[in-house]
Design a protein around this motif. Structure first.
Motif, short mmCIF file in Angstrom:
data_model
loop_
_atom_site.label_atom_id
_atom_site.label_comp_id
_atom_site.label_asym_id
_atom_site.label_seq_id
_atom_site.Cartn_x
_atom_site.Cartn_y
_atom_site.Cartn_z
N SER A 44 0.82 -1.22 0.00
CA SER A 44 0.00 0.00 0.00
C SER A 44 0.85 1.27 0.00
CB SER A 44 -1.00 0.01 1.15
OG SER A 44 -0.32 -0.12 2.36
N THR A 45 2.05 1.21 0.56
CA THR A 45 2.89 2.41 0.59
C THR A 45 4.33 2.03 0.26
OG1 THR A 45 1.52 3.16 2.44
CG2 THR A 45 3.52 4.42 2.00
N VAL A 46 4.93 2.73 -0.70
CA VAL A 46 6.34 2.53 -1.05
C VAL A 46 7.08 3.81 -0.68
CG1 VAL A 46 7.99 1.98 -2.87
CG2 VAL A 46 5.65 1.06 -2.99
N LEU A 47 8.06 3.67 0.21
CA LEU A 47 8.83 4.82 0.67
C LEU A 47 10.21 4.76 0.04
CD1 LEU A 47 7.83 4.46 4.40
CD2 LEU A 47 6.99 6.19 2.81
N VAL A 48 10.57 5.81 -0.67
CA VAL A 48 11.88 5.87 -1.31
C VAL A 48 12.71 6.91 -0.57
CG1 VAL A 48 13.14 6.20 -3.46
CG2 VAL A 48 10.82 5.24 -3.51
N LYS A 49 13.79 6.45 0.06
CA LYS A 49 14.65 7.35 0.84
C LYS A 49 15.64 8.04 -0.10
CE LYS A 49 15.98 3.83 3.23
NZ LYS A 49 16.76 2.97 4.15
N LEU A 50 15.77 9.34 0.06
CA LEU A 50 16.61 10.12 -0.84
C LEU A 50 17.72 10.85 -0.09
CD1 LEU A 50 13.62 11.61 -2.87
CD2 LEU A 50 15.06 9.69 -3.57
N GLY A 51 18.03 10.40 1.11
CA GLY A 51 19.12 11.01 1.87
C GLY A 51 18.86 12.49 2.14
N GLY A 52 19.83 13.32 1.76
CA GLY A 52 19.71 14.76 2.00
C GLY A 52 18.58 15.41 1.22
N ASP A 86 27.16 11.72 10.93
CA ASP A 86 27.31 10.26 10.81
C ASP A 86 25.99 9.72 10.28
OD1 ASP A 86 27.51 7.52 11.21
OD2 ASP A 86 27.81 7.65 13.37
N THR A 87 26.01 9.22 9.03
CA THR A 87 24.74 8.81 8.41
C THR A 87 24.35 7.37 8.76
OG1 THR A 87 25.91 8.14 6.42
CG2 THR A 87 25.00 10.37 6.43
N VAL A 88 25.21 6.61 9.42
CA VAL A 88 24.87 5.22 9.73
C VAL A 88 23.67 5.20 10.68
CG1 VAL A 88 25.67 3.01 10.68
CG2 VAL A 88 27.25 4.47 9.43
N GLY A 89 22.68 4.40 10.34
CA GLY A 89 21.48 4.31 11.18
C GLY A 89 20.38 5.27 10.77
N ALA A 90 20.68 6.20 9.86
CA ALA A 90 19.67 7.19 9.49
C ALA A 90 18.47 6.54 8.81
CB ALA A 90 20.27 8.25 8.58
N GLY A 91 18.74 5.52 7.98
CA GLY A 91 17.63 4.83 7.31
C GLY A 91 16.73 4.11 8.31
N ASP A 92 17.34 3.53 9.33
CA ASP A 92 16.55 2.84 10.36
C ASP A 92 15.71 3.85 11.14
OD1 ASP A 92 17.97 0.61 9.52
OD2 ASP A 92 19.51 0.92 11.04
N ALA A 93 16.32 5.01 11.41
CA ALA A 93 15.58 6.06 12.12
C ALA A 93 14.38 6.52 11.27
CB ALA A 93 16.51 7.25 12.39
N PHE A 94 14.61 6.65 9.98
CA PHE A 94 13.53 7.04 9.07
C PHE A 94 12.37 6.05 9.18
CE2 PHE A 94 11.37 6.59 5.01
CZ PHE A 94 11.13 7.89 4.62
N THR A 95 12.72 4.76 9.12
CA THR A 95 11.67 3.72 9.18
C THR A 95 10.97 3.75 10.54
OG1 THR A 95 12.90 2.37 7.63
CG2 THR A 95 11.30 1.23 8.99
N ALA A 149 9.28 10.61 9.91
CA ALA A 149 10.37 9.79 9.37
C ALA A 149 11.61 10.65 9.09
CB ALA A 149 9.92 9.08 8.09
N VAL A 150 11.42 11.76 8.40
CA VAL A 150 12.60 12.59 8.09
C VAL A 150 13.13 13.28 9.36
CG1 VAL A 150 12.06 12.93 5.64
CG2 VAL A 150 11.20 14.59 7.31
N THR A 151 12.26 13.52 10.31
CA THR A 151 12.71 14.13 11.57
C THR A 151 13.62 13.16 12.33
OG1 THR A 151 10.70 15.45 11.73
CG2 THR A 151 11.95 15.14 13.76
N LEU A 152 13.21 11.89 12.44
CA LEU A 152 14.07 10.93 13.14
C LEU A 152 15.38 10.73 12.38
CD1 LEU A 152 11.75 10.44 15.09
CD2 LEU A 152 12.30 8.02 15.03
N GLY A 153 15.30 10.68 11.04
CA GLY A 153 16.52 10.56 10.25
C GLY A 153 17.48 11.70 10.56
N ALA A 154 16.95 12.90 10.69
CA ALA A 154 17.79 14.07 10.96
C ALA A 154 18.46 13.97 12.33
CB ALA A 154 16.95 15.35 10.88
N PHE A 155 17.74 13.48 13.32
CA PHE A 155 18.34 13.33 14.65
C PHE A 155 19.56 12.40 14.58
CE2 PHE A 155 14.58 15.16 16.72
CZ PHE A 155 15.14 15.76 17.84
N VAL A 156 19.46 11.33 13.78
CA VAL A 156 20.56 10.35 13.75
C VAL A 156 21.71 10.81 12.86
CG1 VAL A 156 21.15 8.01 13.00
CG2 VAL A 156 19.20 8.39 14.52
#
Ligand code: KDG
Length: 311
Positions: free
Chosen positions: A219-227, A250-259, A279-286
């Motif tokens: 039902s939903t496809v999320l495409v992560k685009l980094g910055g 440090d970008t490691v873990g940012a994708g997991d934070a997004f999810t 999702a993008v807010t948690l990514g930014a924190f990490v």
């Protein structure tokens, strides 16, 4: 039932401050995409459970202690007296270059099985989080991942598959073949742009793979685009969210934070724009701090980077 169930391999990540060959301190941290997601969701006050196999030794104890300290339920973890903890060396080669070395073949986490997961799936969850990493670890782990997706989907649980391709674990063709059996049971698929054709036709472009996935019942496809943020596709169309501007440390873990952020938004009943925002807010924190998950926000901290709150 918990809000979110995830399982996979919790790793001991040994981080260096400089090149491995010159020696120096190694500092142990909890890592593993599923553990990161469990922590992200638990920090926001949801009930998160981590299942899977963990070595029955001091390193396993270390991993569980970290997860426990974050409030993650470990009721369905299986301890393995015969296999070691999986290790990951995260080498800070230069400020801009980090490298990963795994020592995880034959680890406790890679031996997770359908039998291990039965109690956790029977207990139920609103959301099941899976990653392509687990499917890459062993034949048994791949079958456990597929079985969990089928079983949870049948029970009405929202199944989220994060592709998380790891080139050091398997080839793109092997990943595509394995994930084809899993993705049809997922409601939410998360991928970076370069991972998308691992859940569709090889070499197909974004819109083609998205159409294939929506046809298969995703039902939903999320495409992560980094910055550049992220795009979310549903049958209603596509919505884009900008990244929250931060200094990337440090970008490691940012994708997991997004999810984790997306799934937290789902658990809170937010609309698609709100889920993406979280999702993008948690990514930014990490991205803005050191470590896979250490800088993830508590709920009262979300507004520091402008997340929206329900109600
Ligand atoms: O998503 C961050 C992960 O790369 C890290 O925590 C380790 O799960 C991991 C893996 O297998 O690379």
């Amino acid at each position: 039932a918990v809000d979110l169930l995830t399982f996979g391999e919790a790793l001991v990540s040994l981080r260096t401050a400089g090149p491995i060959v010159t020696g120096g301190a190694l500092t142990p941290h909890l890592a593993g995409a599923e553990a990161n997601v469990a922590v992200g969701v638990a920090r926001l006050g949801h009930r998160a459970a981590f299942a899977g196999r963990v070595s029955d030794d001091e390193l396993g104890e270390f991993l569980l202690r970290q997860l426990r300290a974050e409030g993650v339920s470990l009721e369905h973890v299986v301890r393995d007296p015969d296999r070691p903890a999986g290790l990951m060396f995260l080498e800070r080669r230069t400020a801009d270059l980090t490298r990963v070395i795994y020592q995880r073949a034959g680890s406790a986490g890679s031996a997770v099985s359908v039998e291990d997961l039965r109690p956790a799936l029977a207990a139920g969850a609103r959301v099941l989080h899976l990653t392509g990493i687990t499917a890459a670890l062993s034949d048994g782990a791949r079958e456990a991942t597929r079985w969990a997706a089928v079983t949870a989907a049948r029970a009405g649980t929202l199944v989220c598959l994060d592709v998380n391709h790891r080139t050091k674990l398997w080839s793109r063709d092997a990943a595509r073949a394995a994930l084809a059996d899993i993705v049809g049971h997922a409601s939410v698929v998360v991928a970076s742009a370069d991972e998308l054709d691992l859940v569709g036709t090889a070499g197909a472009d974004e819109l083609t793979v998205v159409a294939e996935l929506l046809d298969r019942g995703v039902s939903t496809v999320l495409v992560k685009l980094g910055g550049d943020g992220a795009r979310a596709y549903t049958r209603e169309g596509v919505r884009q969210a900008a990244a929250v501007p931060v200094t990337a440390v440090d970008t490691v873990g940012a994708g997991d934070a997004f999810t984790a952020g997306y799934l937290s938004g789902h658990l809170d009943g937010l609309d698609l724009a709100g889920r993406l925002r979280r999702a993008v807010t948690l990514g930014a924190f990490v991205v803005g701090g050191h470590g896979d998950w250490e800088t993830l926000p508590r709920r009262d901290e979300l507004s520091l980077l402008n997340d929206v709150q329900p109600g």
